[in-house]
Design a protein around this motif. Structure first.
Motif, mmCIF file in Angstrom:
data_model
loop_
_atom_site.group_PDB
_atom_site.id
_atom_site.type_symbol
_atom_site.label_atom_id
_atom_site.label_comp_id
_atom_site.label_asym_id
_atom_site.label_seq_id
_atom_site.Cartn_x
_atom_site.Cartn_y
_atom_site.Cartn_z
ATOM 1 N N UNK A 188 -5.721 25.880 13.274
ATOM 2 C CA UNK A 188 -5.574 25.633 11.694
ATOM 3 C C UNK A 188 -4.853 26.855 11.080
ATOM 4 N N UNK A 189 -3.464 26.531 10.685
ATOM 5 C CA UNK A 189 -2.571 27.418 9.952
ATOM 6 C C UNK A 189 -3.692 27.928 8.714
ATOM 7 N N UNK A 190 -3.400 29.334 8.626
ATOM 8 C CA UNK A 190 -4.002 29.983 7.590
ATOM 9 C C UNK A 190 -5.418 30.361 7.835
ATOM 10 N N UNK A 191 -5.970 29.623 8.587
ATOM 11 C CA UNK A 191 -7.367 30.108 9.187
ATOM 12 C C UNK A 191 -7.439 30.990 10.314
ATOM 13 N N UNK A 192 -6.651 30.372 11.297
ATOM 14 C CA UNK A 192 -6.616 30.919 12.739
ATOM 15 C C UNK A 192 -5.338 31.617 12.900
ATOM 16 N N UNK A 193 -4.422 31.387 12.190
ATOM 17 C CA UNK A 193 -3.009 32.038 12.397
ATOM 18 C C UNK A 193 -2.437 32.101 11.167
ATOM 19 N N UNK A 194 -1.492 33.462 10.866
ATOM 20 C CA UNK A 194 -0.828 33.260 9.652
ATOM 21 C C UNK A 194 -0.152 31.985 9.229
ATOM 22 N N UNK A 195 0.090 31.503 8.145
ATOM 23 C CA UNK A 195 1.049 30.410 7.549
ATOM 24 C C UNK A 195 2.545 30.909 8.538
ATOM 25 N N UNK A 196 3.283 29.763 8.726
ATOM 26 C CA UNK A 196 4.638 30.024 9.255
ATOM 27 C C UNK A 196 5.439 30.705 8.389
ATOM 28 N N UNK A 197 6.121 31.809 8.698
ATOM 29 C CA UNK A 197 7.151 32.586 8.274
ATOM 30 C C UNK A 197 8.207 31.722 7.568
ATOM 31 N N UNK A 198 8.687 30.720 8.252
ATOM 32 C CA UNK A 198 9.935 29.791 7.909
ATOM 33 C C UNK A 198 9.122 28.489 8.060
ATOM 34 N N UNK A 199 9.434 27.352 7.199
ATOM 35 C CA UNK A 199 9.092 25.966 7.518
ATOM 36 C C UNK A 199 10.438 25.177 7.425
ATOM 37 N N UNK A 200 10.916 24.865 8.417
ATOM 38 C CA UNK A 200 12.310 24.190 8.214
ATOM 39 C C UNK A 200 12.511 22.776 9.217
ATOM 40 N N UNK A 201 13.307 22.259 8.760
ATOM 41 C CA UNK A 201 13.607 20.918 9.548
ATOM 42 C C UNK A 201 14.442 21.319 10.775
ATOM 43 N N UNK A 202 13.647 21.277 12.079
ATOM 44 C CA UNK A 202 14.496 21.828 13.275
ATOM 45 C C UNK A 202 14.191 21.007 14.564
ATOM 46 N N UNK A 203 13.812 19.620 14.204
ATOM 47 C CA UNK A 203 13.592 18.664 15.147
ATOM 48 C C UNK A 203 14.909 17.256 15.041
ATOM 49 N N UNK A 204 14.757 16.548 16.079
ATOM 50 C CA UNK A 204 15.465 15.428 16.022
ATOM 51 C C UNK A 204 14.543 14.305 15.561
ATOM 52 N N UNK A 205 15.100 13.535 14.704
ATOM 53 C CA UNK A 205 14.107 12.276 14.207
ATOM 54 C C UNK A 205 13.748 11.333 15.309
ATOM 55 N N UNK A 206 12.920 10.542 15.136
ATOM 56 C CA UNK A 206 12.643 9.574 16.044
ATOM 57 C C UNK A 206 12.531 8.284 15.490
ATOM 58 N N UNK A 207 12.554 7.204 16.168
ATOM 59 C CA UNK A 207 12.181 5.885 15.550
ATOM 60 C C UNK A 207 11.014 5.708 14.830
ATOM 61 N N UNK A 208 10.940 5.246 13.592
ATOM 62 C CA UNK A 208 9.887 4.901 12.635
ATOM 63 C C UNK A 208 9.661 5.980 11.866
ATOM 64 N N UNK A 209 10.415 7.435 11.614
ATOM 65 C CA UNK A 209 10.467 8.398 10.763
ATOM 66 C C UNK A 209 10.899 7.763 9.425
ATOM 67 N N UNK A 210 10.474 8.306 8.474
ATOM 68 C CA UNK A 210 10.726 7.896 7.201
ATOM 69 C C UNK A 210 12.205 8.154 7.044
ATOM 70 N N UNK A 211 13.086 7.252 6.125
ATOM 71 C CA UNK A 211 14.618 7.350 5.996
ATOM 72 C C UNK A 211 14.630 8.552 4.969
ATOM 73 N N UNK A 212 15.525 9.487 5.059
ATOM 74 C CA UNK A 212 15.715 10.632 3.956
ATOM 75 C C UNK A 212 16.185 10.179 2.654
ATOM 76 N N UNK A 213 16.463 8.999 2.440
ATOM 77 C CA UNK A 213 16.845 8.437 1.052
ATOM 78 C C UNK A 213 15.578 7.595 0.468
ATOM 79 N N UNK A 214 14.566 7.623 1.285
ATOM 80 C CA UNK A 214 13.249 7.115 0.688
ATOM 81 C C UNK A 214 13.088 5.342 0.859
#
Length: 574
Positions: free
Chosen positions: A376-402
């Motif tokens: 678990x983040x925060x408990x077992x390891x530090x929170x990430x230094x950076x949280x960013x969109x770094x992946x390719x989307x997949x079928x079924x992901x929420x559309x960015x326009x909501x």
């Protein structure tokens, strides 16, 4: 056109090198002949299709207010040195020398030349906006030319370039071209999507690709069926999960996983789905050693990576660099420090949005042969230094326009529009005097359509086991009259000639197959080359006063009275 006067060169088999349908069918239909690697002669049948595409492109460009010119294929190196692309462009750009040892290039595109024209000719705000275009041969020395004209070295492209006084004007020109492209591909009869895209090597601050939808496409696009959202995989945003991260519910546990280095192997070994695991990707960047964490079933997106400041000028880390920073071999890396092997002061942790929202995850333990569960983040390891969109989307992901969820489809890029801004005009000094007689730098846009690629893309989208099925606007001929026994039956010859003359006089692009081929051979060849409408005239039907009509997609022919066939075809064409 009487086919006895034309030149057809069809074959039953495609060459072994033809990997995709369009390459196979273009070779079999005799549309193109290979001259060298990625270099093709366009034969008469192929040229007719090319001209159909060019004419529609030219009509819409002219209607949109663009002005046609023709720029040279060979360009002096000085312009490219001035823009900086002489050094920036790789070996795809063909460099040559003339007899005086002066450097030239075989143009891959024409931003430099058109900007040189603009800086000489457009000196006042009164001359702007202006949009120039040409349809011209290009050359890019592809390392592996393949797929016929889909990825050839020599090709024909329509490229246009707009010049405006400011960004508002540029975006108006951009929208005009966007709308013109939509009309072009609609008129060509293609199923397409305009998708938000990365600007890539061309530069600028906005771009859209026009993708013809086809399962053989090299590109993947994401779109929302319930909205107008569409983007290529490089630009489609992977939105953060709506629900907040769940609270930790499991204790951290070290698990022996000998030889299990891939997420798939770990999942099988621990009987856990990939959605419960984090996978680690290690890079070196200007910022140092970067540990990127993604959900195990997701793929890293290299274009998105390059836009994260912590990953500027990134490259994959070597096994030695991973050992030095995490103290472990690849396959067992993760964000959870273990026995001092991980060095938080030397490691930048970048987590994808979905990965950052995970709880009770499985990941490498930073100890060879071990993973941890219940991380678990925060408990077992530090929170990430950076949280960013770094992946390719997949079928079924929420559309960015909501609006609904995303679906993925493959596409073939046939057009691209760019808002360049001052990327070239500033470097080449393309300036004008504004209303206050002050010198300003022009704002540029550039807009390309791969004419030869459009032809191949249309075939990829429109074919069957018999051959090509041309959209009517692109077909080499709209209608063909198949005259059975033309060389043996005076009645067939007379009626075929009469119908041919009548349709030609009414402006129909009609071909008369007067070669006297056997019906099976004739029909197979006409289906291969994909003419949309076929009228068959034979002795047997004429005895009943009938001919047969069959559209290329029809499974059977329809009998039509000879006296009504011209009107019938006119309705079919409409």
């Amino acid at each position: 056109m009487k086919l006895s006067n034309f030149f057809l060169s069809t074959t039953k088999e495609a060459p072994a090198e033809a990997e995709i349908v369009s390459h196979q069918l273009m070779m079999r239909a005799g549309m193109i002949k290979k001259l060298g690697a990625g270099i093709y002669t366009w034969m008469p049948l192929g040229v007719r299709v090319l001209r159909k595409v060019e004419n529609i492109v030219r009509e819409e460009m002219n209607a949109a207010g663009a002005v046609e010119l023709l720029m040279p294929v060979i360009q002096p190196a000085e312009l490219w040195q001035e823009s900086g692309r002489w050094d920036k462009m790789g070996p795809e750009m063909m460099r040559i020398k003339d007899r005086h040892d002066r450097d030239f290039i075989v143009q891959p595109t024409s931003e430099e030349v058109i900007t040189d024209i603009a800086r000489q000719e457009l000196r006042s705000w009164r001359q702007l906006p202006k949009n120039f275009y040409h349809i011209q041969t290009k050359f890019r020395d592809e390392r592996r030319p393949r797929f016929g004209v889909m990825r050839s070295r020599e090709f024909i492209m329509k490229d246009a370039y707009s010049f405006d006084v400011d960004k508002d004007g540029l975006m108006k020109s951009y929208q005009i071209m966007y709308d013109a492209y939509a009309r072009i591909f609609t008129r060509l009869g293609l199923e397409f999507r305009a998708v938000n895209a990365d600007t890539g090597n061309i530069g600028g601050f906005a771009s859209h690709e026009f993708q013809v939808l086809a399962e053989s496409g090299e590109d993947v696009i994401a779109y929302a069926p319930d909205s107008d959202f569409a983007a290529n995989l490089e630009m489609a945003e992977g939105v953060a999960p709506v629900a907040p991260r769940a609270a930790a519910s499991k204790a951290l546990e070290l698990v022996h996983t000998p030889g299990q280095k891939t997420c798939e192997d770990v999942g099988t070994f621990l009987k856990l789905p990939l959605e419960r695991q984090l996978k680690a990707m290690m890079y070196m960047s200007d910022s140092g050693f970067v540990l990127c964490m993604l959900r195990a079933d997701h793929m890293v997106n290299e274009i998105k990576l390059g836009k994260v400041p912590a990953l500027a000028n990134y490259r994959p880390a070597t096994a030695e660099e991973i050992e030095a920073h995490l103290g472990v071999e690849p396959g067992y890396c993760g964000p959870v420090p273990r026995h001092g092997n991980a060095h938080p002061d030397k490691v930048i942790v970048v987590a994808d949005r979905t990965a950052a929202a995970m709880a009770d995850f499985v990941c490498g333990a930073n100890e060879s042969g071990y993973h941890v569960t219940g991380g678990n983040w925060g408990r077992d390891c530090p929170e990430p230094d950076v949280v960013a969109d770094i992946r390719s989307v997949v079928d079924g992901d929420a559309s960015p326009d909501g609006k609904g969820v995303l679906k993925l489809r493959r596409g073939i890029e046939v057009g691209h529009v760019f808002a360049l801004g001052q990327a070239y005009s500033a470097k080449l000094g393309a300036k004008f005097l504004d209303k206050d007689q002050k010198e300003q730098v022009m704002e540029m846009g550039c807009y390309g359509i791969g004419i030869t690629r459009v032809v191949a893309a249309a075939i990829e989208q429109n074919h069957d086991e018999k051959g090509i099925i041309w959209p009517q606007a692109m077909a080499p001929f709209a209608v063909v009259i198949a005259a059975l026994g033309y060389d043996r039956s005076a009645e067939v010859k007379a009626e075929a000639d009469s119908l041919y003359a009548s349709l030609s006089a009414s402006g129909v692009d009609v071909a008369l197959d007067d070669r006297g081929e056997r019906p099976g051979v004739m029909f197979a060849e006409l289906e291969l080359i994909g003419i949309p409408h076929r009228i068959t005239i034979g002795d047997r039907g004429l005895k009943e006063g009938m001919v047969e009509y069959q559209a290329r997609r029809d499974t059977a022919a329809t009998k039509v009275p000879l006296a009504e066939i011209a009107a019938f075809v006119a309705r079919a064409l409409a």
